[in-house]
Every structure is written in structure tokens, then in C-alpha cells.
Design a protein around this motif. Structure first.
Motif, PDB file in Angstrom:
ATOM      1  N   SER A  19      40.723  44.586  39.032  1.00  0.00           N
ATOM      2  CA  SER A  19      41.525  43.596  39.245  1.00  0.00           C
ATOM      3  C   SER A  19      40.493  42.605  39.934  1.00  0.00           C
ATOM      4  O   SER A  19      39.629  42.900  40.803  1.00  0.00           O
TER       5      SER A  19
ATOM      6  N   SER B 204      44.792  33.643  41.387  1.00  0.00           N
ATOM      7  CA  SER B 204      45.381  34.878  40.526  1.00  0.00           C
ATOM      8  C   SER B 204      45.562  35.807  41.653  1.00  0.00           C
ATOM      9  O   SER B 204      44.598  35.986  42.331  1.00  0.00           O
TER      10      SER B 204
ATOM     11  N   CYS C   1      47.417  39.863  38.827  1.00  0.00           N
ATOM     12  CA  CYS C   1      48.428  39.958  37.189  1.00  0.00           C
ATOM     13  C   CYS C   1      48.877  38.619  37.023  1.00  0.00           C
ATOM     14  O   CYS C   1      48.784  38.118  35.988  1.00  0.00           O
ATOM     15  N   ASN C   2      49.449  37.681  38.095  1.00  0.00           N
ATOM     16  CA  ASN C   2      49.985  36.595  37.736  1.00  0.00           C
ATOM     17  C   ASN C   2      49.191  35.260  38.368  1.00  0.00           C
ATOM     18  O   ASN C   2      48.564  35.545  39.434  1.00  0.00           O
TER      19      ASN C   2
ATOM     20  N   LYS D 142      54.703  37.704  35.128  1.00  0.00           N
ATOM     21  CA  LYS D 142      54.523  38.771  34.247  1.00  0.00           C
ATOM     22  C   LYS D 142      54.714  40.276  35.111  1.00  0.00           C
ATOM     23  O   LYS D 142      54.458  40.133  36.217  1.00  0.00           O
ATOM     24  N   TYR D 143      54.497  41.511  34.314  1.00  0.00           N
ATOM     25  CA  TYR D 143      54.649  42.700  35.103  1.00  0.00           C
ATOM     26  C   TYR D 143      53.311  43.355  34.430  1.00  0.00           C
ATOM     27  O   TYR D 143      53.432  43.592  33.213  1.00  0.00           O
ATOM     28  N   CYS D 144      52.276  43.819  35.251  1.00  0.00           N
ATOM     29  CA  CYS D 144      51.367  44.469  34.758  1.00  0.00           C
ATOM     30  C   CYS D 144      51.157  45.944  35.029  1.00  0.00           C
ATOM     31  O   CYS D 144      51.397  46.313  36.178  1.00  0.00           O
ATOM     32  N   LEU D 145      50.854  46.856  33.913  1.00  0.00           N
ATOM     33  CA  LEU D 145      50.821  48.090  34.243  1.00  0.00           C
ATOM     34  C   LEU D 145      49.557  48.493  34.441  1.00  0.00           C
ATOM     35  O   LEU D 145      49.052  49.685  34.941  1.00  0.00           O
ATOM     36  N   GLU D 146      48.419  48.042  34.068  1.00  0.00           N
ATOM     37  CA  GLU D 146      46.811  48.073  34.302  1.00  0.00           C
ATOM     38  C   GLU D 146      46.361  46.908  34.731  1.00  0.00           C
ATOM     39  O   GLU D 146      46.261  45.840  34.627  1.00  0.00           O
TER      40      GLU D 146
ATOM     41  N   THR E 237      50.351  45.480  40.346  1.00  0.00           N
ATOM     42  CA  THR E 237      51.515  44.891  40.641  1.00  0.00           C
ATOM     43  C   THR E 237      51.779  45.041  42.069  1.00  0.00           C
ATOM     44  O   THR E 237      52.330  44.023  42.726  1.00  0.00           O
TER      45      THR E 237
ATOM     46  N   GLU F 109      49.586  43.034  44.210  1.00  0.00           N
ATOM     47  CA  GLU F 109      49.835  41.609  44.065  1.00  0.00           C
ATOM     48  C   GLU F 109      51.047  41.177  45.100  1.00  0.00           C
ATOM     49  O   GLU F 109      50.829  40.319  45.779  1.00  0.00           O
TER      50      GLU F 109
END
Length: 389
Positions: free
Chosen positions: A298, A313, A316-317, A340-344, A349, A352
């Protein structure tokens, strides 16, 4: 420990009164680094790259010793005018395989040292040991008495370290290990995967660390990076002495006098501007003394524009907001982001969300060369960025 005598070199303080023999008075309390030696073929050969051979004369006890590039050694010496005799040479019994030829070099060096019959210090300040026929055997340069490396703002990159077998190895390709002296008591850096820090103390040429901490990431690539990190931090914790050699490298030694860490100095750029620099998050502190590195895979960024806006950034978002500065005070408000919702990667998340909370809590900032530090109202450092491309 013999290696620590390097602080006293050829100076008025090291020379005792001896009206009849000025040359002999230059040896006690001095330390030397070998430049060339006579090999088995009778030719003068320069020391192998990546090795250092030292010769140290005690101040009062007529003993000598040093490091051969692999083993530590010691002995006795006696001078009479320009004559010198070095006897009772003994050494530790390690076998080193790198660099190639280091054991052959060690054998030739110790044989030449035992054959020394005369000495002289030439006009350039070099120590030359010769045999009974006057043939030069060994040529040394004095070890410089350097100022402590631990000056505010100095930065170093690791070149090599001693592993668990006490073998000197280069760091893994694709990794960078740094040591930064933030102030007169504290240091920070990257261990190749995790960020670390602690406190240190310098007294003459002695060097010790305390309270070393690191973040808790686990890196899988490159292979062996975690083992390298553990070996590096163990060597740093065991450091007991230091010197800066003639090439400007910082060398840390353990309590036995063995060099365990070799660094080259990094000359950092001038302080970067807050505005129009792309800042990449390195670490964050959600509370207390806990410091966390950014999750592998990330990237969190922050950019300040000249019209009072921020953008970046969160990993994720994308986000934006407003900021205001007054001297070193900073206020960041009105943060908005995409949804957005990020799993990886796992946990990105949550990371963030923590980042945005800490960003809004920022009350003070400081720029140190290529690093941006944000502090909350209590003065605790909450976010650490480094300038990115």
C-alpha cells in the motif's frame, strides 16, 4: 580493548620526551591502517578491497595488536633507535572465506610483521616496517582521529554487516538499511523491512545503543530480508566502538574489537519545500509509543498546493482537504474522500481510517531534509513522510 586506542594518533600528546630518538617516541599510543604488504612472491601488494588491517601500539606496556581482516591478533614489541622487534604474535582462529584471498593476505601480513627489523615514519606520515636488509615489508597510514559521527542530521547507508557466523556479507540486493542520527541522543532508520530507532551514547571512540525499537511488519521479499534485519539490529545493539576511516566510512565494532557494521555517509539534500513536494507516508503512531510501518503493498501520499489545498491517496481512497500554516503550526481540515472499500492488502482500510484521524490531529510540522514530520497538539509525532518521486 586495543581497537579503542585509535583515538590517540601522532600528536604532541602521544609523544614522550626522548631527545636522542624522536622516531621511537612516535610509536606508543598510535594506531595504523595497512596500505600495502610484501606477498609470498616478494612483491608489494595493496590490501584487498573490503578488508582493513590495523596495527595498534599500546601507550605504556610495549604490547601491540590489531585486526588482520579476519582475525584479531596481539604481541609484544621492543624498539631501540630505529630497530624494532615484534614477538609472541598470537591470533584468534576464525576462517574467513570472503573476500577471496583474505586468509592468504592474513598469513602474508603476519609473516611480514614477525620479520620486521626496522621502522621509519616518512615525510608523508606513513609508517614503514622493513626487514634486516632494509627491504620494505609493510606500509601503513595513521588512523585518523575523527569527530564523532553522531552529529545531528548525519545519515548513513549500510554496506556490509557481520552475520551470525561473524562473516562479513553485503546487504541483499533491493534492500536499503539506513542509520540517521536525529539529535545528540537519538537515532532512527530503516532496517530493510521495518523502521527502527533508539538512543545512543558516545564517549571518545566508545559507542553504545539503548532502547532499540522497531515496527512490526513482516516482509517476505526479497528472500532473507527478515533474517538480515535481525542480524543487523543485533550487531547494532552489540556495538561498542566506532571510527570513521580514511574513506569516510562509519565502522562500528563489537566489544571484542571486530568490525561488525560498515556504512557510507549519505549527504542529504537541502530541506525540501512543504508545497509542491509529493510526500509518501513511511510510518504512523496511533497512540503511545507504538510506531507502525505502512502495510506492504500500500502507499499513502500527501501533497500540499500553493492555494491552501491538500490531496493524495489514503492507500485505498483518494482524498482532498484544506490546510493552513503559521510558522511551524499547521491545521488540516475538511478532509473528504472517495468511498471505496479495499480488501487487499489486508488491513488497508483500517490503516486508512487511522491515517485520516492522525492527519486531522496534526498541529505542528517539521521538515528535515527529505522528511516531513507531523505532530499532534501534545507534541507527539504522529506521521512520518519521505519525499517521493
Amino acid at each position: 580493548m586495543a581497537i579503542l586506542l585509535a583515538a590517540c594518533l601522532i600528536s604532541a600528546g602521544c609523544v614522550t620526551e626522548n631527545a636522542g630518538n624522536e622516531s621511537a617516541a612516535t610509536l606508543p599510543g598510535t594506531a595504523w591502517s595497512l596500505q600495502s604488504y610484501i606477498d609470498a612472491d616478494g612483491s608489494m601488494t595493496t590490501v584487498l578491497q573490503g578488508t582493513e588491517i590495523t596495527l595498534i601500539f599500546s601507550q605504556e606496556e610495549n604490547t601491540t595488536g590489531g585486526y588482520t581482516g579476519c582475525n584479531h591478533y596481539g604481541g609484544s614489541y621492543r624498539v631501540n633507535g630505529e630497530a624494532i622487534e615484534i614477538t609472541s604474535i598470537h591470533q584468534t582462529l576464525r576462517l574467513c572465506t570472503e573476500p577471496e584471498g583474505v586468509m592468504v593476505q592474513e598469513g602474508a601480513y603476519l609473516a611480514a610483521l614477525a620479520s620486521a627489523a626496522t621502522y621509519a615514519v616518512d615525510a608523508e606520515g606513513r609508517l614503514i616496517l622493513s626487514d634486516s636488509t632494509g627491504r620494505p615489508l609493510l606500509t601503513y597510514e595513521p588512523l585518523p582521529a575523527e569527530a564523532p559521527p553522531a552529529q545531528v542530521g548525519t545519515s548513513w547507508h549500510l554496506l556490509t554487516y557481520a552475520d551470525d557466523n561473524r562473516t562479513r556479507v553485503s546487504i541483499l540486493p533491493g534492500t536499503t538499511i539506513t542509520l540517521i542520527f536525529d539529535d545528540e541522543k537519538n537515532f532512527t532508520g530503516s532496517a530493510g523491512c521495518n523502521h527502527y530507532g533508539g538512543s545512543y551514547r558516545v564517549d571518545g571512540e566508545t559507542f553504545s545503543t539503548d532502547s532499540i525499537f522497531r515496527t512490526e511488519m513482516y516482509c517476505l521479499e526479497p528472500e532473507g530480508v527478515m533474517e538480515q534485519e535481525d542480524a543487523y539490529l543485533a550487531a547494532l545493539k552489540a556495538a561498542a566502538a566506532y571510527k570513521v576511516d580514511a574513506e569516510g566510512r562509519l565502522i562500528l565494532f563489537d566489544a571484542s574489537g571486530m568490525p561488525v557494521l560498515f556504512y557510507e555517509q549519505v549527504i542529504p539534500p537541502e530541506d525540501l519545500p512543504l508545497v509542491d513536494t509529493r510526500w509518501v507516508l513511511e510510518a504512523f503512531s496511533p497512540g503511545g509509543d507504538t510506531v507502525s510501518s505502512v502495510i506492504a503493498g500500500s502507499q499513502v501520499t500527501l501533497a500540499f498546493s500553493g492555494d491552501g489545498r491538500i490531496a493524495g491517496s489514503g492507500g485505498c481512497n483518494s482524498y482532498g482537504g484544506s490546510y493552513r500554516v503559521n510558522g511551524e503550526a499547521i491545521e488540516i481540515t475538511s478532509i473528504n474522500r472517495t468511498l471505496k472499500y479495499c480488501l487487499e492488502p489486508e488491513g488497508v482500510t483500517e490503516q486508512e481510517n487511522t491515517y485520516f484521524e492522525l492527519l486531522e490531529s496534526s498541529a505542528e510540522y517539521r521538515i528535515e531534509k527529505e522528511r516531513l514530520l507531523l505532530f499532534d497538539a501534545s507534541g507527539a509525532m504522529v506521521l512520518t513522510f519521505r519525499a517521493g518521486s
